[in-house]
Design an enzyme around this catalytic site. Structure first.
Site, mmCIF file in Angstrom:
data_model
loop_
_atom_site.group_PDB
_atom_site.id
_atom_site.type_symbol
_atom_site.label_atom_id
_atom_site.label_comp_id
_atom_site.label_asym_id
_atom_site.label_seq_id
_atom_site.Cartn_x
_atom_site.Cartn_y
_atom_site.Cartn_z
ATOM 1 N N LYS A 55 68.098 -31.491 19.881
ATOM 2 C CA LYS A 55 68.036 -30.025 19.781
ATOM 3 C C LYS A 55 69.362 -29.477 20.297
ATOM 4 O O LYS A 55 69.602 -29.402 21.494
ATOM 5 C CB LYS A 55 66.890 -29.444 20.620
ATOM 6 C CG LYS A 55 66.626 -27.989 20.236
ATOM 7 C CD LYS A 55 66.268 -27.090 21.389
ATOM 8 C CE LYS A 55 67.379 -26.302 21.981
ATOM 9 N NZ LYS A 55 68.171 -25.407 21.142
ATOM 10 N N GLU A 100 71.592 -32.950 33.584
ATOM 11 C CA GLU A 100 72.943 -32.706 34.101
ATOM 12 C C GLU A 100 73.204 -31.214 33.992
ATOM 13 O O GLU A 100 73.136 -30.656 32.893
ATOM 14 C CB GLU A 100 73.978 -33.492 33.290
ATOM 15 C CG GLU A 100 74.067 -34.949 33.667
ATOM 16 C CD GLU A 100 74.483 -35.198 35.111
ATOM 17 O OE1 GLU A 100 75.161 -34.340 35.711
ATOM 18 O OE2 GLU A 100 74.099 -36.253 35.644
ATOM 19 N N CYS A 144 81.627 -27.746 32.660
ATOM 20 C CA CYS A 144 80.848 -27.982 33.874
ATOM 21 C C CYS A 144 81.753 -28.448 35.000
ATOM 22 O O CYS A 144 81.465 -28.237 36.171
ATOM 23 C CB CYS A 144 79.744 -28.983 33.608
ATOM 24 S SG CYS A 144 80.348 -30.496 32.879
ATOM 25 N N GLU A 204 78.074 -20.457 39.736
ATOM 26 C CA GLU A 204 78.847 -20.859 38.558
ATOM 27 C C GLU A 204 79.082 -19.632 37.674
ATOM 28 O O GLU A 204 78.141 -18.928 37.313
ATOM 29 C CB GLU A 204 78.070 -21.915 37.766
ATOM 30 C CG GLU A 204 78.864 -22.465 36.601
ATOM 31 C CD GLU A 204 78.117 -23.529 35.807
ATOM 32 O OE1 GLU A 204 76.960 -23.276 35.414
ATOM 33 O OE2 GLU A 204 78.690 -24.606 35.576
HETATM 34 P P1 NAP Z 1 71.422 -23.624 28.696
HETATM 35 O O1 NAP Z 1 71.266 -22.191 28.406
HETATM 36 O O2 NAP Z 1 70.658 -24.201 29.837
HETATM 37 O O3 NAP Z 1 71.034 -24.390 27.332
HETATM 38 C C1 NAP Z 1 71.141 -25.792 27.214
HETATM 39 C C2 NAP Z 1 70.185 -26.260 26.132
HETATM 40 O O4 NAP Z 1 68.833 -26.058 26.577
HETATM 41 C C3 NAP Z 1 70.320 -25.481 24.815
HETATM 42 O O5 NAP Z 1 70.113 -26.353 23.734
HETATM 43 C C4 NAP Z 1 69.181 -24.484 24.928
HETATM 44 O O6 NAP Z 1 68.730 -23.991 23.701
HETATM 45 C C5 NAP Z 1 68.122 -25.347 25.576
HETATM 46 N N1 NAP Z 1 67.011 -24.603 26.161
HETATM 47 C C6 NAP Z 1 66.954 -23.292 26.495
HETATM 48 N N2 NAP Z 1 65.733 -22.993 26.992
HETATM 49 C C7 NAP Z 1 64.997 -24.128 26.954
HETATM 50 C C8 NAP Z 1 63.659 -24.454 27.298
HETATM 51 N N3 NAP Z 1 62.831 -23.549 27.818
HETATM 52 N N4 NAP Z 1 63.246 -25.723 27.122
HETATM 53 C C9 NAP Z 1 64.067 -26.650 26.616
HETATM 54 N N5 NAP Z 1 65.342 -26.404 26.258
HETATM 55 C C10 NAP Z 1 65.811 -25.159 26.428
HETATM 56 O O7 NAP Z 1 72.961 -24.022 28.932
HETATM 57 P P2 NAP Z 1 74.220 -23.586 28.087
HETATM 58 O O8 NAP Z 1 74.511 -22.156 28.378
HETATM 59 O O9 NAP Z 1 74.053 -24.036 26.687
HETATM 60 O O10 NAP Z 1 75.380 -24.516 28.724
HETATM 61 C C11 NAP Z 1 76.138 -24.166 29.823
HETATM 62 C C12 NAP Z 1 75.638 -24.872 31.070
HETATM 63 O O11 NAP Z 1 75.668 -26.289 30.870
HETATM 64 C C13 NAP Z 1 76.516 -24.629 32.277
HETATM 65 O O12 NAP Z 1 75.717 -24.391 33.397
HETATM 66 C C14 NAP Z 1 77.279 -25.953 32.436
HETATM 67 O O13 NAP Z 1 77.741 -26.221 33.733
HETATM 68 C C15 NAP Z 1 76.248 -26.927 31.994
HETATM 69 N N6 NAP Z 1 76.859 -28.199 31.610
HETATM 70 C C16 NAP Z 1 76.694 -29.281 32.437
HETATM 71 C C17 NAP Z 1 77.306 -30.493 32.133
HETATM 72 C C18 NAP Z 1 77.132 -31.702 33.024
HETATM 73 O O14 NAP Z 1 77.343 -32.819 32.557
HETATM 74 N N7 NAP Z 1 76.757 -31.531 34.295
HETATM 75 C C19 NAP Z 1 78.079 -30.601 30.975
HETATM 76 C C20 NAP Z 1 78.238 -29.479 30.162
HETATM 77 C C21 NAP Z 1 77.606 -28.282 30.483
HETATM 78 P P3 NAP Z 1 69.255 -22.580 23.132
HETATM 79 O O15 NAP Z 1 70.713 -22.741 22.896
HETATM 80 O O16 NAP Z 1 68.479 -22.441 21.880
HETATM 81 O O17 NAP Z 1 68.955 -21.553 24.179
#
Ligand code: NAP
Length: 497
Positions: free
Chosen positions: A179, A254, A288, A389
């Site tokens: 997804k 992560e 991240c 963040e």
């Molecule tokens: P996000 O809003 O948490 O979304 C991540 C994924 O989860 C998307 O595919 C999102 O779908 C999905 N999602 C949303 N609500 C969900 C639910 N209730 N159940 C299951 N899945 C759900 O994060 P983002 O804004 O895309 O990414 C930025 C974040 O990722 C930052 O905090 C960054 O630090 C972190 N990150 C961490 C790493 C690491 O390795 N530590 C690497 C890269 C990024 P939708 O897009 O459809 O909402």
């Protein structure tokens, strides 16, 4: 099926076929630098997610029984096609996510390295042979796949992160449902095209495009899903972790970072400034591992801040497709608003804004979501811009008296992904390495980046579950089975503990 930008409606990839979603609601996918419409993103339903899970479950037995080296060879074929598609994919990545073409190419390079490394793991899925306590008894361990694995990925590395989950999941013999983030369906669709063309058996790799709350919910509750690997925000990740754990699923999450660079008095100024600029503003701070805090000691602080501010102010902000661009846009309006809100918070908290701090709207920039590279000085550890963040081009500088105070400030946040120290003192560097509460620590190196064969991930609030990338990625995607083979032909006696 090459997707072209414009009125295209992205499709799900289920059981080896492109399937039109039955969705009646769509989100428009736009280039964040120009506002150009790239396509329509269907809000697929739970039923469509369930169909993908069931296709993966049906494909599992044959894929599980395919020898590891053959699964690895399939990934080498994916690698070949990935290399062929690299220029097209780099351009799509820039148009969809906003990072510069050079950064997109860097992300694809890392992705190809991961594919190359993990494909070889198909021949190295090793267990252990250990001596038994009894004669004529053979004891060993072997690795087996889990079954259907759900992969939920963010928008900021929309190729590398799916690849670093897909490759080890598949080489271990799992079947998957991906997804992707709603903001990056185009890059994810190109990945599916590549896996399809490589000849992946139908149902082994599936993708459903839709809202996290719907598609994600199905992935976390369907009884056929054995594990979920998530990368994204803490808000979603911690909720998802609890839900998956309650359902008895294996889970890896992560999440965010608030990564510090410590600059000590004896640091090489040029090295520290260059690394900080790369870490803070590369990928528009939407990494991240982005450097979002600098903790600096008094003997170098003024010179360091002056130079960082001068360089940040000179960075060329614009459309990532322009060769001169050094910093692209925020991924969408909501992300840009979040960044601008944090800048307001920093000003209200009393931090000193030295450069940036505003949206850029001159000329062509008005069509996109651009924020000027921003530096705050005199930030203190209790401020929100030090703790939370931001995920944008904003750097918080915190001045401290000495090494011990720097280490304490570096660790004084809930996150624990990456950190770096700039110093010429080996003792100080090693003390920092030992005591920095992170998963990845650098010495005289930016906080960002990661090599394909080295583990990647964080501690504290950043990460739950085993590390990703490298050969340790196999741990999450495989089950270790223990085998006792007794060829004594004599019944066991005594206490069978
Ligand atoms: P996000 O809003 O948490 O979304 C991540 C994924 O989860 C998307 O595919 C999102 O779908 C999905 N999602 C949303 N609500 C969900 C639910 N209730 N159940 C299951 N899945 C759900 O994060 P983002 O804004 O895309 O990414 C930025 C974040 O990722 C930052 O905090 C960054 O630090 C972190 N990150 C961490 C790493 C690491 O390795 N530590 C690497 C890269 C990024 P939708 O897009 O459809 O909402």
């Amino acid at each position: 099926m090459a997707i072209t930008a414009g009125t295209h409606t992205y499709r799900n990839f289920i059981a080896g076929r492109w399937q039109e979603s039955a969705a009646t609601r769509f989100v428009t996918n736009r280039n964040p630098a120009t506002g150009e419409v790239l396509g329509q993103v269907p809000q697929s339903s739970r039923e469509e997610a369930a169909a993908a899970i069931e296709a993966a479950a049906a494909a599992f037995p044959a894929w599980r029984d395919t020898p590891g080296p053959v699964r690895g060879r399939m990934l080498f074929r994916v690698l070949e096609l990935f290399e062929r598609e690299l220029p097209r994919l780099a351009e799509i990545l820039t148009r969809e996510e906003g990072k510069t073409l050079a950064e997109a190419t860097g992300e694809l390079q890392r992705s190809r390295n991961i594919l190359e490394y993990i494909a070889g793991e198909g021949r190295r899925l090793r267990g252990e042979t250990l001596p038994s306590e009894r004669p004529d008894t053979f004891t060993y361990t072997k690795r087996e796949p889990l079954g259907v694995v759900a992969l939920i990925t963010p928008w900021n590395f929309p190729v590398a992160i799916p690849i670093w989950k897909l490759a080890p999941a598949l080489v271990c013999g799992n079947t998957v449902v991906l997804k992707p983030a709603t903001l990056t369906p185009w890059t994810a669709s190109v990945l599916m095209e590549i896996f399809h063309e490589a000849g992946m058996p139908p149902g082994v790799v599936n993708m459903v495009i839709g809202p996290g709350g719907t598609v994600g919910e199905e992935l976390l509750t369907h009884p056929a899903v054995r594990a979920v690997s998530f990368t994204g925000s803490n808000e979603i990740g911690t909720r998802l972790y609890r839900q998956a754990a309650a359902a008895g699923m294996r889970v890896q999450a992560e999440m965010g970072g608030k990564n510090p660079v410590v600059v000590l008095d004896d640091a090489d100024l040029e090295l520290a400034v260059t690394g900080t600029i790369q870490g803070a503003y590369g990928s528009t701070g939407q990494r991240c591992t982005a450097t979002s805090r600098v903790i600096v000691t008094p003997g170098i602080a003024d010179r360091f801040v002056e130079e960082v501010v001068a360089r940040a102010a000179r960075l060329v902000v614009g459309d990532g497709l322009q060769p001169s661009t050094e910093v692209g846009p925020s991924v969408d309006e909501a992300q840009m608003r979040t960044v601008l809100d944090y800048i307001d918070i920093g000003v209200r908290e009393g931090a000193r804004l030295l450069t940036g701090g505003r949206r850029l709207t001159d000329g062509a920039l008005a069509a996109g979501w651009f924020v000027a590279p921003t530096v705050f000085d005199h930030v203190t550890p209790s401020m929100r811009i030090f703790q939370e963040e931001i995920f944008g081009p904003v750097l918080a500088v915190c001045r401290v008296p000495d090494f011990d105070a720097a280490l304490e400030a570096a660790n004084a946040v809930p996150y624990g992904l990456a950190s770096s120290v700039y110093t010429r003192d080996v003792g100080a560097a090693m003390r920092f390495v030992d005591r920095s509460e992170v998963g990845i620590v650098h010495v005289n190196n930016p906080t960002v980046g990661g090599e394909a064969h080295l583990p990647f991930g964080g501690t504290k609030a950043t990460g739950v579950g085993p590390r990703e990338q490298g050969s340790v990625a196999i741990d999450f995607y495989s089950e270790l089975k223990v085998v006792y083979l007794d060829y004594t032909g004599v019944p066991r006696t005594g206490n069978l503990y």
